[in-house]
Scaffold this motif. Sequence first.
Motif, PDB file in Angstrom:
ATOM      1  N   PRO A  36      -1.375  -0.452   4.953  1.00 22.37           N
ATOM      2  CA  PRO A  36      -0.907   0.887   4.891  1.00 22.37           C
ATOM      3  C   PRO A  36      -0.396   1.414   3.461  1.00 22.37           C
ATOM      4  N   TYR A  83      -0.488   5.436   0.807  1.00 27.41           N
ATOM      5  CA  TYR A  83       0.442   6.069   0.071  1.00 27.41           C
ATOM      6  C   TYR A  83       0.124   6.216  -1.418  1.00 27.41           C
ATOM      7  N   THR A 124       8.437   1.560   5.927  1.00 32.50           N
ATOM      8  CA  THR A 124       7.081   1.594   4.702  1.00 32.50           C
ATOM      9  C   THR A 124       7.714   0.627   3.859  1.00 32.50           C
ATOM     10  N   SER A 164       1.500   5.112   9.171  1.00 36.42           N
ATOM     11  CA  SER A 164       0.804   5.590   7.856  1.00 36.42           C
ATOM     12  C   SER A 164      -0.382   6.432   8.567  1.00 36.42           C
TER      13      SER A 164
END
Length: 456
Positions: A234, A238, A124, A405
């Motif tokens: 992605p 988050y 990530t 994700s």
Amino acid sequence: MKRSKETNHHHKFVTYANGPSLEEINNSVSIPDSDDFWKNLIAFSGPGALVAVGYMDPGNWVTSIGGGAKYGYLLMSVILLSSLIAMLLQYMAAKLGIVTHMDLAQATRAHTGKKLGIVLWIVTELAIMATDIAEVIGGAIALQLLFGFPLIVGVTLTIFDVLLLLVLMKLGFRKIEAIVVTLITVIMLVFIYEVVLARPDVPAMLKGLVPHRDILKHGQLTMALGIVGATVMPHNLYLHSSISQTRQYDRQDDDHVAKAVRFATWDSNIQLSAAFLVNCLLLIIGSALFFGHSNQLGTFRSLYNALGDSSIAGAVASPVLSVLFAVALLASGQNSTITGTLTGQVVMEGFIKMHIPTWARRVVTRLISVIPVLIVTIYYGGNEIALDNLLVGSQVFLSIALPISMVPLVYYTSSEKIMGPRFKNKFWVASLGWICTVLLTILNFQLIIETVSNWF
């Protein structure tokens, strides 16, 4: 007051989470005690703008303009489809944060072991770095175009963007949202002005919003994959799952939670519609001004020069258009700096539970992104084509990170155990989520194969 099963679930999750996501801004924005739709919409509006920035960052620009220059209005339908997928995923991300009080990184870490958590964190972080590379390159080139700074100076100056964010955080999250919305408005107005001057073929433009089988031809499909790959990011999943928790509401009352989910969805969809408009404007500029000249539009500088070149852009070409393009590029880079740095903080705290001083975390996040750009800039002596190749290569990391994700996001938000019976995805929403996940995973791996094969 009797608490539901979902409420008990909320408490359980908070104990997993090792503290709230982005603690300094979590639960910091007050909401009116009113049933008035517009008052609530204004109060909840903001997080969607920070998310929408990722869908109109410098990484999208060359792809969208290049798609218009090469294939006219054909790929407008691809931008529409990408935007609809983005709306679905961002709705899930916001809902996950509001209902469970955890961002996607925290939720993933709660359901995986320590070793897997570290691996997912590294992947990530690479995706965030890949996204940030586009902003650093875009910002540095914009500074060079506007003020004549050497690229090495421009890249170095982007490090100080982080200091800007530190000052903004002191002013409060609402101020950050207002600045981001202002910069998005600048970008949109610049491109609306340029499109009006370009006088596009409106019937052909509207026709382009309907998918056509020509998209499946090899060259068109490659460009379509590039647009989809550059659109659905992605890191936004988050970020949204974290900043959706900035609003103050009774987190133990399911009706208040449902209201927060409803207005977060309105906010997200409105802002992503603005991002859809910007991407359409970019493709329209490419089609109306540069159709037939796609081989001359590989870099930001070539786009800047083409807008002032009457042999390419026709009668509307002028230095003013070029300068406005550079201003919009700089605004886009600044916007993406704010969101990229916040996301770095979210994944570091969520996956590896590392708490370091706010300023140090942000400086580290930015330095990780700037180093590869500095190395390429110095090694190739500021060659823009080398930077452009780095930008294209950075999309490979995004392609790998997206399924990592999306899969947990769709799984968690479809789980009654995690979300409770009231907030879990309806069957049709979950089905669409899984179809999009499989489709985007296949398309992204296809993009990786094509990108790597072009290198050799």
